[in-house]
Design a protein around this motif. Structure first.
Motif, mmCIF file in Angstrom:
data_model
loop_
_atom_site.group_PDB
_atom_site.id
_atom_site.type_symbol
_atom_site.label_atom_id
_atom_site.label_comp_id
_atom_site.label_asym_id
_atom_site.label_seq_id
_atom_site.Cartn_x
_atom_site.Cartn_y
_atom_site.Cartn_z
ATOM 1 N N LEU A 172 55.552 1.803 5.878
ATOM 2 C CA LEU A 172 54.145 2.141 5.657
ATOM 3 C C LEU A 172 53.393 1.014 4.954
ATOM 4 C CD1 LEU A 172 54.575 5.889 4.674
ATOM 5 C CD2 LEU A 172 53.771 4.955 6.833
ATOM 6 N N GLY A 173 54.093 0.272 4.078
ATOM 7 C CA GLY A 173 53.455 -0.883 3.452
ATOM 8 C C GLY A 173 53.140 -1.965 4.464
ATOM 9 N N SER A 174 54.040 -2.151 5.432
ATOM 10 C CA SER A 174 53.792 -3.135 6.498
ATOM 11 C C SER A 174 52.605 -2.711 7.354
ATOM 12 C CB SER A 174 55.043 -3.283 7.369
ATOM 13 O OG SER A 174 56.138 -3.731 6.603
ATOM 14 N N LEU A 175 52.517 -1.396 7.628
ATOM 15 C CA LEU A 175 51.374 -0.890 8.380
ATOM 16 C C LEU A 175 50.073 -1.155 7.638
ATOM 17 C CD1 LEU A 175 50.127 0.788 10.684
ATOM 18 C CD2 LEU A 175 50.637 2.839 9.356
ATOM 19 N N ALA A 176 50.072 -0.910 6.338
ATOM 20 C CA ALA A 176 48.879 -1.150 5.535
ATOM 21 C C ALA A 176 48.506 -2.633 5.533
ATOM 22 C CB ALA A 176 49.112 -0.664 4.110
ATOM 23 N N SER A 177 49.510 -3.490 5.394
ATOM 24 C CA SER A 177 49.249 -4.933 5.411
ATOM 25 C C SER A 177 48.674 -5.368 6.750
ATOM 26 C CB SER A 177 50.541 -5.698 5.113
ATOM 27 O OG SER A 177 51.025 -5.412 3.824
ATOM 28 N N GLY A 178 49.196 -4.780 7.826
ATOM 29 C CA GLY A 178 48.686 -5.111 9.155
ATOM 30 C C GLY A 178 47.239 -4.690 9.327
ATOM 31 N N LEU A 179 46.902 -3.493 8.854
ATOM 32 C CA LEU A 179 45.518 -3.023 8.942
ATOM 33 C C LEU A 179 44.589 -3.912 8.126
ATOM 34 C CD1 LEU A 179 46.113 0.830 8.649
ATOM 35 C CD2 LEU A 179 45.364 -0.405 10.685
ATOM 36 N N LEU A 180 45.033 -4.277 6.928
ATOM 37 C CA LEU A 180 44.216 -5.132 6.082
ATOM 38 C C LEU A 180 44.039 -6.511 6.709
ATOM 39 C CD1 LEU A 180 42.717 -5.370 3.364
ATOM 40 C CD2 LEU A 180 44.861 -6.166 2.352
ATOM 41 N N LEU A 181 45.116 -7.060 7.261
ATOM 42 C CA LEU A 181 45.036 -8.373 7.898
ATOM 43 C C LEU A 181 44.117 -8.336 9.112
ATOM 44 C CD1 LEU A 181 46.064 -11.278 7.878
ATOM 45 C CD2 LEU A 181 47.984 -10.541 9.295
ATOM 46 N N TYR A 182 44.188 -7.245 9.884
ATOM 47 C CA TYR A 182 43.311 -7.115 11.054
ATOM 48 C C TYR A 182 41.848 -7.057 10.604
ATOM 49 C CZ TYR A 182 41.400 -5.365 15.453
ATOM 50 O OH TYR A 182 40.675 -5.214 16.608
ATOM 51 N N GLY A 183 41.594 -6.295 9.543
ATOM 52 C CA GLY A 183 40.239 -6.240 9.019
ATOM 53 C C GLY A 183 39.752 -7.595 8.550
ATOM 54 N N MET A 184 40.622 -8.332 7.883
ATOM 55 C CA MET A 184 40.253 -9.669 7.426
ATOM 56 C C MET A 184 39.950 -10.588 8.608
ATOM 57 S SD MET A 184 42.950 -10.384 4.337
ATOM 58 C CE MET A 184 42.871 -9.497 2.773
ATOM 59 N N SER A 185 40.728 -10.471 9.678
ATOM 60 C CA SER A 185 40.495 -11.324 10.851
ATOM 61 C C SER A 185 39.153 -11.016 11.492
ATOM 62 C CB SER A 185 41.634 -11.141 11.864
ATOM 63 O OG SER A 185 41.604 -9.842 12.436
ATOM 64 N N LEU A 186 38.751 -9.731 11.499
ATOM 65 C CA LEU A 186 37.437 -9.374 12.041
ATOM 66 C C LEU A 186 36.318 -9.916 11.148
ATOM 67 C CD1 LEU A 186 38.013 -5.672 13.198
ATOM 68 C CD2 LEU A 186 38.032 -7.745 14.581
ATOM 69 N N VAL A 187 36.523 -9.836 9.838
ATOM 70 C CA VAL A 187 35.532 -10.383 8.912
ATOM 71 C C VAL A 187 35.395 -11.890 9.121
ATOM 72 C CG1 VAL A 187 35.037 -10.827 6.467
ATOM 73 C CG2 VAL A 187 35.845 -8.572 7.179
ATOM 74 N N TYR A 188 36.524 -12.558 9.296
ATOM 75 C CA TYR A 188 36.489 -14.005 9.560
ATOM 76 C C TYR A 188 35.789 -14.298 10.890
ATOM 77 C CZ TYR A 188 38.078 -18.634 10.953
ATOM 78 O OH TYR A 188 38.117 -19.929 11.392
ATOM 79 N N GLY A 189 36.092 -13.503 11.904
ATOM 80 C CA GLY A 189 35.449 -13.713 13.198
ATOM 81 C C GLY A 189 33.943 -13.540 13.137
ATOM 82 N N ALA A 190 33.479 -12.629 12.276
ATOM 83 C CA ALA A 190 32.042 -12.367 12.180
ATOM 84 C C ALA A 190 31.320 -13.401 11.322
ATOM 85 C CB ALA A 190 31.805 -10.972 11.613
ATOM 86 N N THR A 191 31.988 -13.905 10.279
ATOM 87 C CA THR A 191 31.321 -14.802 9.328
ATOM 88 C C THR A 191 31.685 -16.265 9.511
ATOM 89 O OG1 THR A 191 33.075 -14.483 7.673
ATOM 90 C CG2 THR A 191 31.223 -12.944 7.616
ATOM 91 N N GLY A 192 32.840 -16.529 10.115
ATOM 92 C CA GLY A 192 33.261 -17.908 10.329
ATOM 93 C C GLY A 192 33.821 -18.589 9.107
ATOM 94 N N THR A 193 34.158 -17.823 8.076
ATOM 95 C CA THR A 193 34.735 -18.411 6.864
ATOM 96 C C THR A 193 35.734 -17.453 6.241
ATOM 97 O OG1 THR A 193 34.231 -19.295 4.659
ATOM 98 C CG2 THR A 193 32.853 -17.502 5.446
ATOM 99 N N LEU A 194 36.709 -18.032 5.540
ATOM 100 C CA LEU A 194 37.698 -17.240 4.810
ATOM 101 C C LEU A 194 37.365 -17.136 3.331
ATOM 102 C CD1 LEU A 194 40.991 -18.658 6.414
ATOM 103 C CD2 LEU A 194 40.032 -16.372 6.771
ATOM 104 N N TYR A 195 36.400 -17.922 2.875
ATOM 105 C CA TYR A 195 36.052 -17.930 1.463
ATOM 106 C C TYR A 195 35.162 -16.734 1.134
ATOM 107 C CZ TYR A 195 38.096 -22.543 1.018
ATOM 108 O OH TYR A 195 38.983 -23.585 0.996
ATOM 109 N N LEU A 196 35.490 -16.046 0.049
ATOM 110 C CA LEU A 196 34.759 -14.831 -0.304
ATOM 111 C C LEU A 196 33.289 -15.119 -0.594
ATOM 112 C CD1 LEU A 196 37.453 -13.089 -2.550
ATOM 113 C CD2 LEU A 196 36.881 -12.605 -0.168
ATOM 114 N N GLU A 197 33.016 -16.240 -1.220
ATOM 115 C CA GLU A 197 31.627 -16.594 -1.509
ATOM 116 C C GLU A 197 30.849 -16.821 -0.214
ATOM 117 O OE1 GLU A 197 29.048 -19.922 -4.034
ATOM 118 O OE2 GLU A 197 31.232 -19.822 -4.234
ATOM 119 N N GLY A 198 31.487 -17.504 0.745
ATOM 120 C CA GLY A 198 30.846 -17.728 2.037
ATOM 121 C C GLY A 198 30.652 -16.428 2.803
ATOM 122 N N ILE A 199 31.629 -15.514 2.710
ATOM 123 C CA ILE A 199 31.512 -14.211 3.377
ATOM 124 C C ILE A 199 30.340 -13.435 2.787
ATOM 125 C CG2 ILE A 199 32.643 -11.970 3.685
ATOM 126 C CD1 ILE A 199 35.306 -13.507 3.799
#
Length: 488
Positions: A172-199
């Motif tokens: 279940l922890g791996s599932l949670a990590s996967g969901l979080l990572l997928y969400g992060m990848s969508l955020v990166y795809g939308a904003t074009g940056t991994l930096y929180l300030e840039g997001i």
């Protein structure tokens, strides 16, 4: 035609000064790992003691501001007042968990040098997580914490209960990590940056299809954070993990990681997705309400103390989410104050189980505390303080923590959620007071179990429980410290 070459910047040790506390714990962990190879079994207490010294030394480095605050590694790591407060508490609570573990693990032949090393590396993961300035660092810190925690939960390989708990936690922890990572990848795809300030900058201006992508990523990030907290309805891993893990490990994973999870939530929701508060606030509010109701109602039916405390953890996560959902300086400061308070209370609650446990007897049922006052009035008093604080009875620390998040929720126009929290707090008081009633008014059944006689363990538990009273009487400086951390 000549090709221009880029010379990598020259790094000096001074630039990495804000990382000194993390480096101290890392070097301590590697040192203990090597030292353990040469120590005989009877002298393993040396590694145990040095692990506590390492954690407290790192806490002292933070308390005295060694290394200073600042941003290093091109913005990947950010040390500020928020991270310093959380790291200091993580280190102190982790040292308490290590102190609780020696006698318990030794008499069950479970103590290995790897246990404290895993705890130290988990602490490093937590410290990196609360200082993350980039989604990469968020995930790195989270996975370092998670991988060490999986191993710690399943450390008793001969116990089917511990093995099952470790497997459920891993899956279940791996599932949670996967969901979080997928969400992060969508955020990166939308904003074009991994930096929180840039997001954060992009989230304030983004529109069209990219905004839909960003909001989809936000939903997955909220779900991933809720999984890591153990918030309902993503709590299915928590009761079995707390019940199956050795109790000292439960102390560790039940207290310190909540501080790290709060740090992660702050970095992601305020540091990166702050302009989208109108979207994540109702989501966190709904999760808070579900956690409060499910956690408290199901805890009423528990006869096993560890499972009762596990379900009560879900309700406490609901209170914590009240502050996070409120947002702003008051909301996040209240949530931080609650997280610190809960970490201390949780350590004391599970520490009470350690105090009564023996080899072959876990003392993890409520009825195991029957008549404790007649056998050990001092121990019964300490357990009463712990349960009263968890229930939110004044003047103990838990009361002020609940009051702080309720005020933050009302101030953020979330009156309905504050009312739900108050009703659930009254329900939750019942199962905590039941433990007190069993200790003071019921007669013991079967063999009489005496608390442990070890000086170090008794001193540790006394300090832990009495801190709930002392901090309850002098809670204002702690709350002020939290408010200053979020001052603009």
């Amino acid at each position: 035609m000549t090709v221009a070459t880029m010379t990598p910047p020259v790094r000096t040790l001074v630039e990495f000064a804000p990382l000194i506390p993390e480096l101290a714990v890392v070097f301590g962990a590697f040192g203990l790992l090597m030292l353990d190879l040469f120590l005989p079994e009877r002298r393993r207490i040396v590694t145990h003691a040095l692990a506590i010294v390492t954690l407290l030394a790192a806490a002292a480095l933070i308390a005295f501001g060694v290394g200073g605050q600042g941003t290093v590694m091109e913005g990947l790591f950010e040390r500020d007042t928020v991270s310093d407060v959380l790291k200091f508490t993580i280190l102190v609570v982790s040292a308490m968990a290590v102190a609780y573990s020696w006698s318990y693990l030794r008499e069950r032949n479970l103590y290995r040098g790897e246990i404290v090393v895993l705890m130290l590396f988990a602490v490093v993961g937590m410290m990196l997580l609360v200082s993350a300035g980039n989604l990469t660092m968020v995930y790195l810190g989270l996975e370092l914490l998670a991988l060490c925690s999986y191993a710690l939960v399943a450390i008793d390989r001969d116990s089917p209960l511990a093995s099952e708990a470790g497997m459920k936690y891993f899956v279940l922890g791996s599932l949670a990590s996967g969901l979080l990572l997928y969400g992060m990848s969508l955020v990166y795809g939308a904003t074009g940056t991994l930096y929180l300030e840039g997001i954060r900058e992009a989230a304030a201006t983004i529109a069209g299809e990219d905004r839909v992508l960003l909001l989809t990523g936000l939903v997955f990030v909220v779900v991933g954070v809720a999984f890591k907290f153990g918030a309902a309805p993503f709590h299915m891993w928590l009761p079995d993990t707390y019940h199956g893990a050795p109790t000292p490990v439960t102390i560790f994973i039940g207290a310190a990681p909540k501080l790290a999870a709060f740090g992660m939530a702050f970095r992601l929701f305020e540091g990166g997705l702050g302009p989208l508060q109108e979207y994540w606030q109702p989501l966190l509010g709904a999760l808070a309400a579900l956690s409060l109701v499910i956690g408290n109602v199901v805890a009423l039916a528990q006869t096993n103390l560890k499972r009762m405390l596990a379900y009560s953890t879900i309700s406490h996560v609901g209170f914590l989410f009240l502050g996070v959902a409120a947002g702003g300086q008051d909301g996040f400061a209240a949530a931080m104050f609650y997280t610190i308070s809960y970490a201390i209370m949780s350590a004391a609650a599970f520490g009470a189980i350690v105090m009564l446990s023996r080899k072959g007897f876990e003392a993890d049922r409520i009825e195991d505390f029957r008549g404790l006052n007649s056998r050990s009035p001092w121990m019964a008093l300490l357990v009463m303080i712990t349960m009263a604080s968890l229930a939110g009875v004044p003047p103990f620390l838990g009361f002020w923590a609940k009051l702080a998040v309720l005020r933050a929720a009302v101030g953020a126009d979330m009156l309905w959620l504050a009312i739900v929290a108050i009703v659930c707090a009254v329900i939750g008081a019942y199962y905590y007071l039941r433990v007190i009633k069993v200790m003071y008014f019921d007669e013991p059944e079967g063999a009489v179990v005496q608390p442990r006689e070890g000086v170090m363990l008794r001193t540790m538990f006394s300090f832990n429980a009495l801190a709930l009273l002392a901090l309850g009487l002098f809670w204002s400086p702690v709350m002020t410290w939290c408010l200053q951390a979020f001052a603009v």
